[in-house]
Design an enzyme around this catalytic site. Structure first.
Site, PDB file in Angstrom:
ATOM      1  N   SER A 177      -8.983   4.019  -5.305  1.00  0.00           N
ATOM      2  CA  SER A 177      -8.042   3.012  -5.780  1.00  0.00           C
ATOM      3  C   SER A 177      -7.265   2.350  -4.643  1.00  0.00           C
ATOM      4  CB  SER A 177      -7.093   3.636  -6.797  1.00  0.00           C
ATOM      5  OG  SER A 177      -6.618   4.879  -6.338  1.00  0.00           O
ATOM      6  N   ASN A 209     -13.530   9.787  -1.371  1.00  0.00           N
ATOM      7  CA  ASN A 209     -14.141   8.735  -2.177  1.00  0.00           C
ATOM      8  C   ASN A 209     -13.884   7.431  -1.449  1.00  0.00           C
ATOM      9  OD1 ASN A 209     -14.912  10.403  -4.349  1.00  0.00           O
ATOM     10  ND2 ASN A 209     -12.859  10.292  -5.231  1.00  0.00           N
ATOM     11  N   GLN A 230      -9.210  13.560   0.315  1.00  0.00           N
ATOM     12  CA  GLN A 230      -8.441  14.461  -0.523  1.00  0.00           C
ATOM     13  C   GLN A 230      -8.858  15.909  -0.296  1.00  0.00           C
ATOM     14  OE1 GLN A 230      -7.600  13.404  -4.623  1.00  0.00           O
ATOM     15  NE2 GLN A 230      -8.784  11.519  -4.424  1.00  0.00           N
ATOM     16  N   HIS A 267      -4.115   0.568   8.187  1.00  0.00           N
ATOM     17  CA  HIS A 267      -4.648   0.253   6.860  1.00  0.00           C
ATOM     18  C   HIS A 267      -6.057  -0.346   6.911  1.00  0.00           C
ATOM     19  CE1 HIS A 267      -4.072  -0.859   2.574  1.00  0.00           C
ATOM     20  NE2 HIS A 267      -4.686  -1.999   2.862  1.00  0.00           N
ATOM     21  N   CYS A 275       0.508   3.381   3.445  1.00  0.00           N
ATOM     22  CA  CYS A 275       0.920   2.902   4.766  1.00  0.00           C
ATOM     23  C   CYS A 275       2.249   3.539   5.199  1.00  0.00           C
ATOM     24  CB  CYS A 275       1.057   1.373   4.752  1.00  0.00           C
ATOM     25  SG  CYS A 275      -0.495   0.489   5.062  1.00  0.00           S
ATOM     26  N   CYS A 286       0.842  -1.211   0.000  1.00  0.00           N
ATOM     27  CA  CYS A 286       0.000   0.000   0.000  1.00  0.00           C
ATOM     28  C   CYS A 286       0.871   1.252   0.000  1.00  0.00           C
ATOM     29  CB  CYS A 286      -0.900  -0.012   1.241  1.00  0.00           C
ATOM     30  SG  CYS A 286      -1.683   1.577   1.585  1.00  0.00           S
ATOM     31  N   GLY A 297     -14.541   4.755  -7.345  1.00  0.00           N
ATOM     32  CA  GLY A 297     -13.294   5.150  -7.996  1.00  0.00           C
ATOM     33  C   GLY A 297     -12.125   5.255  -7.048  1.00  0.00           C
ATOM     34  N   PHE A 326     -27.846   3.325 -10.966  1.00  0.00           N
ATOM     35  CA  PHE A 326     -27.102   3.858 -12.105  1.00  0.00           C
ATOM     36  C   PHE A 326     -27.682   5.210 -12.504  1.00  0.00           C
ATOM     37  CE2 PHE A 326     -26.003  -0.550 -12.245  1.00  0.00           C
ATOM     38  CZ  PHE A 326     -24.707  -0.565 -12.724  1.00  0.00           C
ATOM     39  N   HIS A 350      -8.473   7.287   3.606  1.00  0.00           N
ATOM     40  CA  HIS A 350      -7.916   8.586   3.214  1.00  0.00           C
ATOM     41  C   HIS A 350      -8.956   9.429   2.495  1.00  0.00           C
ATOM     42  CE1 HIS A 350      -7.619   6.505  -0.659  1.00  0.00           C
ATOM     43  NE2 HIS A 350      -7.405   7.674  -1.235  1.00  0.00           N
ATOM     44  N   HIS A 353      -6.871   1.974   2.030  1.00  0.00           N
ATOM     45  CA  HIS A 353      -6.303   2.683   3.181  1.00  0.00           C
ATOM     46  C   HIS A 353      -7.157   3.932   3.435  1.00  0.00           C
ATOM     47  CE1 HIS A 353      -2.666   3.347   5.799  1.00  0.00           C
ATOM     48  NE2 HIS A 353      -3.369   4.449   5.973  1.00  0.00           N
TER      49      HIS A 353
END
Ligand code: G1P
Ligand code: G1P
Lengths: 349, 349
Positions: free
Chosen positions: B163, B155, B170, B115, B55, B52, B161, B314, B168, B166
């Site tokens: 990825s 997210n 933004q 994690h 980490c 990761c 989306g 959707f 987190h 862990h």
């Protein structure tokens, strides 16, 4: 400080149809991807599938049996989002709790009796028959007293929420003009009132002059990647004549529309050599009984894929809260689409 | 004709924050689903994962090594959508080809060194440390001359989306006010100018009176399903005090904000007994140096799931082209969320 280069520097572009901006980040295209990948659909489907509720002669969820149809087949959606029942409703004008009943009709159009086909794999004259039905339905539904807007669209591929690969699209006709259409109309109207010409007429002229974002063109239509495209391979088909809606299409125009749809979706399939998913739909004048000289017929294609058959663009966090964002530039996408063949990759074998 | 019943009849509801409508189709909730199902993430992750890039002590894609951090860890995004470089740009005011360079800073915040955790599984005082960093970052980034807006978001889950599991979030800070925030601000401003109170202050008062859509409440915050919610289990946390942004949060308020985040995301996890995916983010006043008395701090949660851990809603064809559409009513969702425990399902074992 550096001189601005739209191929290198983050920038925002303005979408005059929706009066909003999109963030373009060309420098971000090669970040590594460790996130979700999409399943791709099996390549070869049978022409008839006994488990498919859209194939001729099969049973639908509501107990009806499809006729043994050939070509296009139209029926009312068994699980529509709208109902045609008239309901009584006391006026309410609250700041915070405004709601009103909405009436409408949802229809499903099978594009073909053949379960294994998709638009790019159909013959042009068979796609023309789909366009004929779109025209008839726009007319018939629009003629209903309680229908002010007819939304014609297709969701293609599992990743676009499509629950059945049998080639089909939908029509949602309703009493109000939906939000995104209303916003588009407002901007087209302001432009028309100011300039006496349609926004897309003038825009298309400029795009045809530079040629940079034009993907395809025939006598009556052009397909391009809009300067303000949000999805990586988003395109728009625009009529060259300023037609407000599909009613005014001549036989020739219907055929040429079918042709450009076939060619564009073939390029899409050729991009990653898979059946390329998208949501597509027509924007045209509402059927609210008013004159709409501001409108100019066009069709949007919103494909989710970004890098490969498996990696899509996620319109999530920042995009949902703040603003649409893209990595590859519209000019790069147009270049790639332009260079692809209009011969379907499967037919080459 | 029938008397309108919002639990049975299709209707539209008005969103005063975005000045747009959403189509609600309560009768459609039990249509069969044969479409795409989502993969669910593995339930048990290790506290440390050597593969990761988030980490402690691990190598990132750009060659840097994370420090051996404890708790919250902040760094500049290695593949940001924005760059802080100043670029020269000749003014251009084309009707159709408007673009302008956009400067900004993208940061990543690890919520924990562990994690295997997510917000609902963290302790309240550890979530409070995340809120502290949000406050510091809003202040520090907002103080930069070229930053007019600081978007804090998360997210969560592959389907959104994300990825890397862990924990987190933004921060995208930039020189312009992004489109959706600008639209929200416009509507808040018009309301404030007309009424002298904030739109969300008055809305929250009405919601607290009826109680119908309130999911959670503490001394300083309420979490509710907005009357105009688009996503099946969409919620909004609103500060009870009219705070324009996170800068004015007291220590107590930061703790109470952490608490309601923990309780709300715990209910989400308990809904389908999985780590519940969503995009979430804060809307608050821009950092453009102007007074913004119209703003009222709130946080949106947009979770994609509809019926189960595997079936999402959707937002495709009709929704992309015309208008957001939902099946289950906001009142039904609120009822379900209200009745769920704030004790995490995993901690019961
Ligand atoms: O930055 P990440 O987590 O790699 O990327 C994710 O969030 C971003 C901000 O919402 C989106 O632009 C990306 O499409 C998404 O995959
Ligand atoms: O009607 P379908 O194909 O079952 O459903 C699909 O298209 C609809 C219209 O865009 C959406 O509301 C649904 O979320 C989607 O799954």
């Amino acid at each position: 400080s550096l001189a601005f280069d739209s191929k290198k520097h983050p920038h925002r572009r303005y979408n005059p149809l929706l009066d909003e901006w999109v963030l373009v980040s060309p420098q971000r295209a090669n970040r590594p991807w460790q996130g979700q990948t999409e399943k791709t659909a099996p390549e070869e489907l049978p022409a008839y599938d006994s488990g498919c509720y859209l194939c001729p002669g099969n049973l639908r969820a509501n107990g009806e049996i499809n006729p043994d149809y050939k070509g296009v087949y139209l029926f009312d959606n068994d699980f529509g989002s709208l109902l045609s029942d008239k309901v009584n409703f006391p006026e309410n004008n609250s700041d915070f709790f405004s709601m009103k009943p909405e009436r409408g009709i949802n229809r499903v159009i099978c594009f073909s009796d053949n379960h294994s086909l998709t638009l790019p794999e159909m013959e042009k004259h068979d796609i023309k028959k789909v366009v004929d039905v779109w025209q008839q339905q726009y007319e018939a539904l629009g003629a209903e007293d309680f229908i002010s807007h007819v939304q014609i669209f297709e969701n293609k591929g599992q990743v676009m929420g499509c629950s059945n690969p049998h080639p089909h699209g939908q029509i949602w006709a309703q009493s109000s003009i939906p939000s995104a259409v209303a916003r588009t109309q407002e901007n087209m109207k302001a432009y028309f009132e100011k300039n006496g010409t349609s926004l897309l007429e003038d825009y298309l002229e400029k795009e045809l002059n530079t040629g940079e974002r034009i993907v395809l063109e025939n006598e009556s239509f052009a397909a391009l990647v809009p300067f303000w495209a949000v999805w990586p391979y988003e395109t728009m088909i625009i009529s060259k004549r300023k037609l407000t809606n599909i009613l005014s299409f001549s036989e020739d125009e219907k055929y040429l529309f079918a042709e450009i749809i076939k060619d564009l979706t073939t390029k899409y399939d050729n991009l990653f050599e898979i059946s390329f998913p998208y949501s597509a739909g027509i924007h045209q004048s509402p059927t609210d009984g008013l004159e709409h000289p501001e409108w100019h017929f066009h069709m949007h294609f919103y494909p989710p894929l970004l890098r490969s058959a498996e990696v899509k663009k996620f319109m999530v966090g920042y995009e949902m809260l703040a603003e649409a964002q893209r990595d590859i530039t519209p000019e790069q996408s147009a270049e790639i689409l332009k260079n692809l063949s209009t011969v379907h990759y499967k037919s080459k074998n």
